[in-house]
Enzyme design. Structure first.
Site, PDB file in Angstrom:
ATOM      1  N   LYS A 132       1.048  -1.054  -0.061  1.00  0.00           N
ATOM      2  CA  LYS A 132       0.007   0.004   0.016  1.00  0.00           C
ATOM      3  C   LYS A 132       0.895   1.434   0.054  1.00  0.00           C
ATOM      4  CE  LYS A 132       1.420   1.349   3.932  1.00  0.00           C
ATOM      5  NZ  LYS A 132       2.188   2.593   3.978  1.00  0.00           N
ATOM      6  N   TYR A 217      -4.761   3.598   5.870  1.00  0.00           N
ATOM      7  CA  TYR A 217      -5.215   2.431   6.942  1.00  0.00           C
ATOM      8  C   TYR A 217      -6.654   3.335   7.489  1.00  0.00           C
ATOM      9  CZ  TYR A 217      -0.919  -0.112   6.877  1.00  0.00           C
ATOM     10  OH  TYR A 217       0.038  -0.583   6.796  1.00  0.00           O
TER      11      TYR A 217
HETATM   12  P1  NDP Z   1      12.443   1.557   2.268  1.00  0.00           P
HETATM   13  O1  NDP Z   1      13.056   2.890   1.675  1.00  0.00           O
HETATM   14  O2  NDP Z   1      13.153   0.851   3.395  1.00  0.00           O
HETATM   15  O3  NDP Z   1      12.672   0.500   1.062  1.00  0.00           O
HETATM   16  C1  NDP Z   1      12.369   0.609  -0.290  1.00  0.00           C
HETATM   17  C2  NDP Z   1      13.255  -0.157  -1.287  1.00  0.00           C
HETATM   18  O4  NDP Z   1      12.890   0.223  -2.554  1.00  0.00           O
HETATM   19  C3  NDP Z   1      14.706   0.288  -1.226  1.00  0.00           C
HETATM   20  O5  NDP Z   1      15.500  -0.175  -0.055  1.00  0.00           O
HETATM   21  C4  NDP Z   1      15.472   0.023  -2.362  1.00  0.00           C
HETATM   22  O6  NDP Z   1      15.810  -1.368  -2.338  1.00  0.00           O
HETATM   23  C5  NDP Z   1      14.182   0.053  -3.451  1.00  0.00           C
HETATM   24  N1  NDP Z   1      14.419   1.298  -4.281  1.00  0.00           N
HETATM   25  C6  NDP Z   1      14.487   1.241  -5.458  1.00  0.00           C
HETATM   26  N2  NDP Z   1      14.362   2.441  -5.961  1.00  0.00           N
HETATM   27  C7  NDP Z   1      14.352   3.415  -4.940  1.00  0.00           C
HETATM   28  C8  NDP Z   1      14.480   4.796  -4.564  1.00  0.00           C
HETATM   29  N3  NDP Z   1      14.570   5.646  -5.947  1.00  0.00           N
HETATM   30  N4  NDP Z   1      14.589   5.329  -3.361  1.00  0.00           N
HETATM   31  C9  NDP Z   1      14.295   4.511  -2.520  1.00  0.00           C
HETATM   32  N5  NDP Z   1      14.180   3.167  -2.624  1.00  0.00           N
HETATM   33  C10 NDP Z   1      14.351   2.589  -3.814  1.00  0.00           C
HETATM   34  O7  NDP Z   1      10.800   1.621   2.218  1.00  0.00           O
HETATM   35  P2  NDP Z   1       9.886   0.869   2.919  1.00  0.00           P
HETATM   36  O8  NDP Z   1      10.185  -0.640   2.992  1.00  0.00           O
HETATM   37  O9  NDP Z   1       9.379   1.309   4.253  1.00  0.00           O
HETATM   38  O10 NDP Z   1       8.497   1.040   2.179  1.00  0.00           O
HETATM   39  C11 NDP Z   1       8.451   0.174   0.884  1.00  0.00           C
HETATM   40  C12 NDP Z   1       6.863   0.104   0.540  1.00  0.00           C
HETATM   41  O11 NDP Z   1       6.175  -0.559   1.506  1.00  0.00           O
HETATM   42  C13 NDP Z   1       6.005   1.193   0.333  1.00  0.00           C
HETATM   43  O12 NDP Z   1       5.020   1.381  -0.687  1.00  0.00           O
HETATM   44  C14 NDP Z   1       5.396   1.480   1.645  1.00  0.00           C
HETATM   45  O13 NDP Z   1       4.188   2.194   1.766  1.00  0.00           O
HETATM   46  C15 NDP Z   1       5.226  -0.146   2.126  1.00  0.00           C
HETATM   47  N6  NDP Z   1       5.119  -0.095   3.577  1.00  0.00           N
HETATM   48  C16 NDP Z   1       4.119  -0.965   4.128  1.00  0.00           C
HETATM   49  C17 NDP Z   1       3.819  -1.548   5.380  1.00  0.00           C
HETATM   50  C18 NDP Z   1       2.919  -2.273   5.800  1.00  0.00           C
HETATM   51  O14 NDP Z   1       2.668  -2.264   7.069  1.00  0.00           O
HETATM   52  N7  NDP Z   1       2.049  -2.839   5.113  1.00  0.00           N
HETATM   53  C19 NDP Z   1       5.022  -0.897   6.175  1.00  0.00           C
HETATM   54  C20 NDP Z   1       5.966  -0.231   5.829  1.00  0.00           C
HETATM   55  C21 NDP Z   1       6.211   0.171   4.412  1.00  0.00           C
HETATM   56  P3  NDP Z   1      17.127  -2.115  -3.106  1.00  0.00           P
HETATM   57  O15 NDP Z   1      18.183  -1.357  -2.514  1.00  0.00           O
HETATM   58  O16 NDP Z   1      16.812  -3.388  -2.751  1.00  0.00           O
HETATM   59  O17 NDP Z   1      16.742  -1.730  -4.602  1.00  0.00           O
END
Ligand code: NDP
Length: 364
Positions: A132, A217
């Site tokens: 989401k 949410y």
């Molecule tokens: P993070 O920033 O921790 O991770 C995102 C990952 O996406 C990065 O580590 C990277 O992985 C990849 N990525 C690719 N391009 C980019 C860019 N331009 N900038 C930043 N990251 C990039 O975010 P979250 O994990 O917190 O969030 C990811 C998704 O999950 C979102 O949509 C968020 O809303 C959702 N979410 C849902 C939750 C829930 O409870 N359902 C809780 C937290 C988040 P790599 O280095 O491997 O390429």
């Protein structure tokens, strides 16, 4: 809301949600050798949490990853016992189509990347779970649904709470009539966001601020608390730090009107903590959950006292086994399809539209 009703009926109607959950993904239901093999896309903090939770899954199995950071590959292989052949980057991602050892991908990328990576996964013939908010516009969400339909793959949202016992019990109480006619809902969710350089504060990656991130949410919660779809929205925005929140929203309050006459009063913020509640008031009873949306433990009470339901597993363990059961066995899903994500996106767009129009009522 038919699929959720059918799902709960199949799960046993009026029995408590917690024992039912433990019955959901059993090996009796599925041959032990049949598991949903999943690759996580975007190995950031949420993907890491999902990976940890999947260690306890029975029906879902983590088998690979997609990352733009090559250093992460070895680390993830060692930590989760994964094979290099199941790792991809954002360029060769489409080669997934040639990998028979991956059944589904779980897109955990910044919001604005969901659209592209869901559609490419569908074209590669993989089932998709998407975090989401589903997308950053209604149009994108519609295109994602169309692409998955065309490719004949399933599309689910990462709405983990639909497999969480307190949330399921709230829905059961509403559906069974024990709460009576739903009169009012109050939902709020937010937190004080840190690092000002993070993608969540960049419009091109996040699509919006608190509303897109955690306000969703409140929207989803008001919909499952009432079992209805809103017909009008009013919304107001407040910004105390126009520098940090130059590109995205900081605090939004909004109201959702439902066909029955029930109104949901909701708020979301990136500016303060300890702000998380779902309070449903019916003619015959109430459910008051706080915390209601985070990783928990979720707590709730009704007029009979504390709900005291199962909090023994990570939400994502229940979610991934539950969705694997849906995909592998055709078990009806508890309202987590792309169509549900689209409904929330329509509300998000209506909220921004109302704010842009000075808080005017927007019909959906
Ligand atoms: P993070 O920033 O921790 O991770 C995102 C990952 O996406 C990065 O580590 C990277 O992985 C990849 N990525 C690719 N391009 C980019 C860019 N331009 N900038 C930043 N990251 C990039 O975010 P979250 O994990 O917190 O969030 C990811 C998704 O999950 C979102 O949509 C968020 O809303 C959702 N979410 C849902 C939750 C829930 O409870 N359902 C809780 C937290 C988040 P790599 O280095 O491997 O390429």
């Amino acid at each position: 809301m038919n699929s959720r009703r059918d799902f709960l009926r199949q799960m046993g109607g009026s029995a408590l949600a917690a024992p039912l959950l433990s019955q959901l993904p059993t090996s009796a239901h599925t041959p032990a050798d049949r598991q949903l093999r999943v690759a996580l896309v975007g190995l950031g903090s949420y993907a890491a949490r999902v990976a940890r939770a999947m260690k306890d899954c029975k029906l879902a199995k983590l088998v690979g990853g997609v990352t733009g950071t090559p250093e992460k590959v070895e680390k993830w292989m060692a930590e989760h016992g994964l094979e290099k052949a199941n790792f991809y980057n954002y360029q060769n991602y489409d080669d997934l189509k040639n990998n028979p050892n991956i059944d589904a991908v779980y897109v955990c990328l910044p919001n604005a990347m969901h659209h592209e990576f869901v559609i490419r996964a569908a074209k590669a013939g993989k089932h998709v779970i998407c975090e989401k908010p589903m997308s950053v516009t209604v149009k994108e969400a519609e295109e994602m649904i169309a692409a998955c339909k065309k490719a004949n793959v399933k599309l689910y949202l990462g709405y983990r709470l639909h497999f969480e016992p307190h949330t399921r019990e709230l829905i059961r109480l509403r559906q069974s009539g024990e709460l009576g006619k739903i009169m009012h809902v109050n939902t709020y969710d937010g937190f004080r966001i840190g690092d000002p350089t993070q993608w969540r504060l960049r419009k091109n990656l996040a699509g919006g601020g608190a509303l897109m991130d955690v306000g969703v949410y409140c929207i989803n919660g008001a919909r499952y608390a009432t079992g209805e779809e809103p017909v009008w929205i009013t919304a107001q925005e407040s910004k105390t730090d126009p520098v940090k929140f130059k590109e995205v929203d900081e605090t939004i309050t909004f109201q959702m009107g439902f066909p029955s006459g029930a109104i949901a009063s909701c708020a979301t913020t990136y500016n303060f903590n300890n702000f998380e509640r779902l309070y449903v008031i019916g003619e015959k009873g109430f459910v008051d959950m706080s915390p209601a949306f985070g990783y928990g433990p979720i707590k709730g009470r009704t007029r009979n006292g504390d709900m005291n339901l199962d909090t023994s597993k990570m939400h994502q363990t229940w979610q991934m086994d539950g969705l694997a059961d849906c995909i592998l066995n055709g078990t009806p899903d508890p309202n987590m399809t792309g169509e549900e994500g689209l409904k929330d996106m329509k509300v998000i767009e209506a909220i921004y539209k109302s704010i842009a129009a000075g808080g005017k009522k927007v019909l959906i």
